[in-house]
Design an enzyme around this catalytic site. Sequence first.
Site, PDB file in Angstrom:
ATOM      1  N   GLU A  99      -9.533  -1.708   5.741  1.00  0.00           N
ATOM      2  CA  GLU A  99     -10.170  -1.333   6.996  1.00  0.00           C
ATOM      3  C   GLU A  99     -11.425  -2.176   7.242  1.00  0.00           C
ATOM      4  OE1 GLU A  99      -8.546   0.415   8.921  1.00  0.00           O
ATOM      5  OE2 GLU A  99      -7.977   2.400   8.193  1.00  0.00           O
TER       6      GLU A  99
ATOM      7  N   HIS B 237      -6.969  -4.880  10.773  1.00  0.00           N
ATOM      8  CA  HIS B 237      -6.856  -4.713   9.312  1.00  0.00           C
ATOM      9  C   HIS B 237      -5.501  -5.195   8.794  1.00  0.00           C
ATOM     10  CE1 HIS B 237      -5.185  -0.525  10.208  1.00  0.00           C
ATOM     11  NE2 HIS B 237      -4.296  -0.985   9.331  1.00  0.00           N
TER      12      HIS B 237
ATOM     13  N   ASP C 292      -7.271  -2.677  14.819  1.00  0.00           N
ATOM     14  CA  ASP C 292      -8.638  -3.146  14.584  1.00  0.00           C
ATOM     15  C   ASP C 292      -8.662  -4.412  13.719  1.00  0.00           C
ATOM     16  OD1 ASP C 292      -7.850  -2.157  12.156  1.00  0.00           O
ATOM     17  OD2 ASP C 292      -9.348  -0.565  12.048  1.00  0.00           O
TER      18      ASP C 292
ATOM     19  N   ASP D  29       0.819  -1.215   0.000  1.00  0.00           N
ATOM     20  CA  ASP D  29       0.000   0.000   0.000  1.00  0.00           C
ATOM     21  C   ASP D  29       0.852   1.263   0.000  1.00  0.00           C
ATOM     22  OD1 ASP D  29       0.978  -0.390   2.571  1.00  0.00           O
ATOM     23  OD2 ASP D  29      -0.976  -0.748   3.484  1.00  0.00           O
TER      24      ASP D  29
HETATM   25  C1  GLP Z   1      -0.713   0.457   8.569  1.00  0.00           C
HETATM   26  C2  GLP Z   1      -0.230  -0.375   7.387  1.00  0.00           C
HETATM   27  C3  GLP Z   1      -0.333  -1.876   7.705  1.00  0.00           C
HETATM   28  C4  GLP Z   1       0.357  -2.162   9.039  1.00  0.00           C
HETATM   29  C5  GLP Z   1      -0.316  -1.362  10.131  1.00  0.00           C
HETATM   30  C6  GLP Z   1       0.311  -1.612  11.502  1.00  0.00           C
HETATM   31  O1  GLP Z   1      -2.100   0.469   8.637  1.00  0.00           O
HETATM   32  N1  GLP Z   1      -0.979  -0.116   6.206  1.00  0.00           N
HETATM   33  O2  GLP Z   1       0.269  -2.627   6.661  1.00  0.00           O
HETATM   34  O3  GLP Z   1       0.273  -3.539   9.312  1.00  0.00           O
HETATM   35  O4  GLP Z   1      -0.181   0.026   9.818  1.00  0.00           O
HETATM   36  O5  GLP Z   1       1.506  -0.922  11.615  1.00  0.00           O
HETATM   37  P1  GLP Z   1       2.536  -1.076  12.799  1.00  0.00           P
HETATM   38  O6  GLP Z   1       3.400  -2.225  12.437  1.00  0.00           O
HETATM   39  O7  GLP Z   1       3.293   0.224  12.796  1.00  0.00           O
HETATM   40  O8  GLP Z   1       1.766  -1.303  14.036  1.00  0.00           O
END
Ligand code: GLP
Length: 260
Positions: free
Chosen positions: A143, A138, A136, A67
């Site tokens: 989402e 995702h 949450d 993404d």
């Molecule tokens: C964002 C990214 C996800 C990632 C999530 C959690 O939403 N798009 O790919 O898994 O953050 O990030 P973190 O590893 O910083 O908790």
Amino acid sequence: MRVVVEEDTEAASRWAAWQIAELVRRKPDAVLGLATGGTPIRCYGELIRLHREEGLDFSRVRTFNLDEYVGLAGDHPQSYRCFMNEHLFGQINIPLENTHVPSGTEDDYDRFCEAYEDAIRAAGGIDLQLLGIGRDGHIAFNEPGSSLASRTRLKALTQETIDDNARFFNDADQVPVLAVTMGVGTILDAAQCLLLAVGAGKASAIRMAVEGPVTSQVTASALQLHRQATVVLDEEAAAWLQRREYYDRSERARRARLSP
Ligand code: GLP
């Protein structure tokens, strides 16, 4: 679904990196699906170490990232392209033209998203998709409420995700509210999925994703439908799992079978 619990964040991150390294050794032109966020940084650190100290060769590897924020150009310090260059691509021997991160500055996203899906297919599909998880539940930027059959497309971010990601920006107002993301269906097409989660903040999401019902409200739960999905956790992220003892027993049995 395979659930692996390692003693701490370092060990869980190393374990994830070793799965990727094993694939790259076996298939030097492997197609990797990659993730951003705080979680994969240690895993990428271990891949960099394996490259430097053990000659792990990325020269033929191809990558597709999950993404990107809409509105951020690839040279914006908070863009996921910049993140990947800094935390991985710039420190291993992968040619940058082999790396794909969705563009955050397209005019025609319908066309762009279709082309991104086509490029994944043309590369032969993703061999291993690395994933993190949002609080949450995702995956990527799918989402709650995202179709479990969704493909690469634009998605509005929830307030919770915007707040969580604000820590990477100087000002919460600067966090983009839209992203371009692989869909849940795109992710499920990968031959193998590897979800890494660490820290107490992820315990509830992991409980829902691993032991809750398959639901579009927790898009990581779709991994329960995948034939080769592994969730690797540290003790804190695993803390709310009800069937922990069984996962450990399965893992011991698996390791005993594999070792001579
Ligand atoms: C964002 C990214 C996800 C990632 C999530 C959690 O939403 N798009 O790919 O898994 O953050 O990030 P973190 O590893 O910083 O908790």
